[in-house]
Design a protein around this motif. Sequence first.
Motif, PDB file in Angstrom:
ATOM      1  N   THR A  43       0.832  -1.207   0.000  1.00 23.10           N
ATOM      2  CA  THR A  43       0.000   0.000   0.000  1.00 23.10           C
ATOM      3  C   THR A  43       0.868   1.260   0.000  1.00 23.10           C
ATOM      4  N   GLY A  44       0.579   2.148  -0.949  1.00 25.38           N
ATOM      5  CA  GLY A  44       1.274   3.429  -1.024  1.00 25.38           C
ATOM      6  C   GLY A  44       2.654   3.382  -1.665  1.00 25.38           C
ATOM      7  N   LEU A  45       3.073   2.231  -2.158  1.00 25.35           N
ATOM      8  CA  LEU A  45       4.416   2.124  -2.763  1.00 25.35           C
ATOM      9  C   LEU A  45       4.412   2.310  -4.282  1.00 25.35           C
ATOM     10  N   GLY A  46       3.242   2.474  -4.873  1.00 22.50           N
ATOM     11  CA  GLY A  46       3.158   2.729  -6.308  1.00 22.50           C
ATOM     12  C   GLY A  46       3.487   1.533  -7.186  1.00 22.50           C
ATOM     13  N   VAL A  47       3.301   0.330  -6.672  1.00 19.86           N
ATOM     14  CA  VAL A  47       3.610  -0.870  -7.452  1.00 19.86           C
ATOM     15  C   VAL A  47       2.511  -1.106  -8.481  1.00 19.86           C
ATOM     16  N   ARG A  61      11.688  -8.084  -9.410  1.00 23.23           N
ATOM     17  CA  ARG A  61      11.714  -6.625  -9.287  1.00 23.23           C
ATOM     18  C   ARG A  61      10.307  -6.073  -9.479  1.00 23.23           C
ATOM     19  N   PHE A  62      10.000  -5.051  -8.668  1.00 19.73           N
ATOM     20  CA  PHE A  62       8.767  -4.285  -8.828  1.00 19.73           C
ATOM     21  C   PHE A  62       9.043  -3.182  -9.823  1.00 19.73           C
ATOM     22  N   ASN A  63       8.016  -2.795 -10.572  1.00 22.95           N
ATOM     23  CA  ASN A  63       8.119  -1.705 -11.537  1.00 22.95           C
ATOM     24  C   ASN A  63       9.426  -1.845 -12.306  1.00 22.95           C
ATOM     25  N   GLU A  64      10.230  -0.846 -12.348  1.00 26.06           N
ATOM     26  CA  GLU A  64      11.548  -0.931 -12.988  1.00 26.06           C
ATOM     27  C   GLU A  64      12.645  -0.943 -11.929  1.00 26.06           C
ATOM     28  N   GLY A  65      12.316  -1.500 -10.759  1.00 24.37           N
ATOM     29  CA  GLY A  65      13.288  -1.582  -9.676  1.00 24.37           C
ATOM     30  C   GLY A  65      12.951  -0.722  -8.473  1.00 24.37           C
ATOM     31  N   THR A 106      -3.073 -10.561  -4.201  1.00 25.16           N
ATOM     32  CA  THR A 106      -2.940  -9.123  -4.435  1.00 25.16           C
ATOM     33  C   THR A 106      -2.753  -8.820  -5.920  1.00 25.16           C
ATOM     34  N   SER A 107      -2.506  -9.849  -6.719  1.00 22.61           N
ATOM     35  CA  SER A 107      -2.359  -9.692  -8.174  1.00 22.61           C
ATOM     36  C   SER A 107      -3.641 -10.018  -8.924  1.00 22.61           C
ATOM     37  N   SER A 108      -4.758 -10.136  -8.221  1.00 24.47           N
ATOM     38  CA  SER A 108      -5.996 -10.609  -8.854  1.00 24.47           C
ATOM     39  C   SER A 108      -6.471  -9.736 -10.011  1.00 24.47           C
ATOM     40  N   GLY A 109      -6.160  -8.448 -10.012  1.00 21.05           N
ATOM     41  CA  GLY A 109      -6.597  -7.566 -11.085  1.00 21.05           C
ATOM     42  C   GLY A 109      -5.551  -7.323 -12.159  1.00 21.05           C
ATOM     43  N   MET A 110      -4.420  -8.010 -12.091  1.00 15.92           N
ATOM     44  CA  MET A 110      -3.315  -7.747 -13.018  1.00 15.92           C
ATOM     45  C   MET A 110      -3.397  -8.622 -14.267  1.00 15.92           C
ATOM     46  N   LEU A 111      -2.816  -8.125 -15.351  1.00 17.44           N
ATOM     47  CA  LEU A 111      -2.604  -8.916 -16.554  1.00 17.44           C
ATOM     48  C   LEU A 111      -1.275  -9.633 -16.348  1.00 17.44           C
ATOM     49  N   ILE A 112      -1.287 -10.954 -16.399  1.00 22.28           N
ATOM     50  CA  ILE A 112      -0.093 -11.737 -16.087  1.00 22.28           C
ATOM     51  C   ILE A 112       0.225 -12.677 -17.237  1.00 22.28           C
ATOM     52  N   THR A 113       1.499 -12.732 -17.597  1.00 23.81           N
ATOM     53  CA  THR A 113       1.962 -13.680 -18.600  1.00 23.81           C
ATOM     54  C   THR A 113       3.066 -14.534 -17.984  1.00 23.81           C
ATOM     55  N   SER A 114       3.132 -15.782 -18.435  1.00 26.06           N
ATOM     56  CA  SER A 114       4.187 -16.670 -17.954  1.00 26.06           C
ATOM     57  C   SER A 114       4.910 -17.291 -19.133  1.00 26.06           C
ATOM     58  N   ASN A 115       6.159 -17.657 -18.887  1.00 31.59           N
ATOM     59  CA  ASN A 115       6.989 -18.299 -19.905  1.00 31.59           C
ATOM     60  C   ASN A 115       7.750 -19.429 -19.212  1.00 31.59           C
ATOM     61  N   ALA A 134      -2.960  -0.916 -14.432  1.00 32.84           N
ATOM     62  CA  ALA A 134      -2.907   0.540 -14.542  1.00 32.84           C
ATOM     63  C   ALA A 134      -2.738   1.235 -13.193  1.00 32.84           C
ATOM     64  N   GLY A 135      -3.434   0.763 -12.170  1.00 35.84           N
ATOM     65  CA  GLY A 135      -3.368   1.408 -10.858  1.00 35.84           C
ATOM     66  C   GLY A 135      -2.489   0.631  -9.893  1.00 35.84           C
ATOM     67  N   PRO A 136      -2.064   1.286  -8.818  1.00 38.00           N
ATOM     68  CA  PRO A 136      -1.169   0.621  -7.868  1.00 38.00           C
ATOM     69  C   PRO A 136      -1.833  -0.512  -7.079  1.00 38.00           C
ATOM     70  N   VAL A 137      -1.027  -1.514  -6.766  1.00 38.67           N
ATOM     71  CA  VAL A 137      -1.436  -2.648  -5.942  1.00 38.67           C
ATOM     72  C   VAL A 137      -1.411  -2.200  -4.483  1.00 38.67           C
ATOM     73  N   SER A 138      -2.333  -2.722  -3.692  1.00 38.70           N
ATOM     74  CA  SER A 138      -2.291  -2.437  -2.256  1.00 38.70           C
ATOM     75  C   SER A 138      -2.506  -3.727  -1.481  1.00 38.70           C
TER      76      SER A 138
END
Length: 153
Positions: A23-27, A120-124, A54-63, A77-81
């Motif tokens: 929460t509040g970290l902008g992830v 890594r979160f975001n770009e680090g 906490t990733s339930s609303g994210m678009l996720i890809t796996s390889n 689009a919006g931050p995870v909390s």
Amino acid sequence: MSLPHVSATPGLVTIPITVGDLTGLGVISYDLNVDFDPAVVTPASPAFDQAGTTSSGMLITSNATNAGHLIISAFQAGPVSGSGTLLILRFDVIGTPGQSTPLDFADYTDPGNNFHSGFRFNEGDPASCVIGGSVTIPNVTPTATETFTPTDT
């Protein structure tokens, strides 16, 4: 970020990735690579479950095309909390009793020369601290079975 140490028999095993409060970290995204021994476990299909995380609303890809590596990318689009389970990894346990494999967040450069961060979160930003886990297939100890011997009466 942490992975548990689990004991599992052949078949499907689920591995939760646990995270502290975001929460509040902008992830808005994360990337990860988990290394494992492909003689003990292989990614299931699908390789993850995001329901109730906490990733339930994210678009996720796996390889999972490179043996011993599971690469996942997630964004929204919006931050995870919140805190708790970030994502659930799904593996098929294929090894034999007594085998074990570490599950490590590890940097990896694939055969196409593409770099994948261990985590890594975001770009680090924010920075992350990772703790690996493992999957162990327990030795099966045979148990004595009672044998019925009929007797004449």
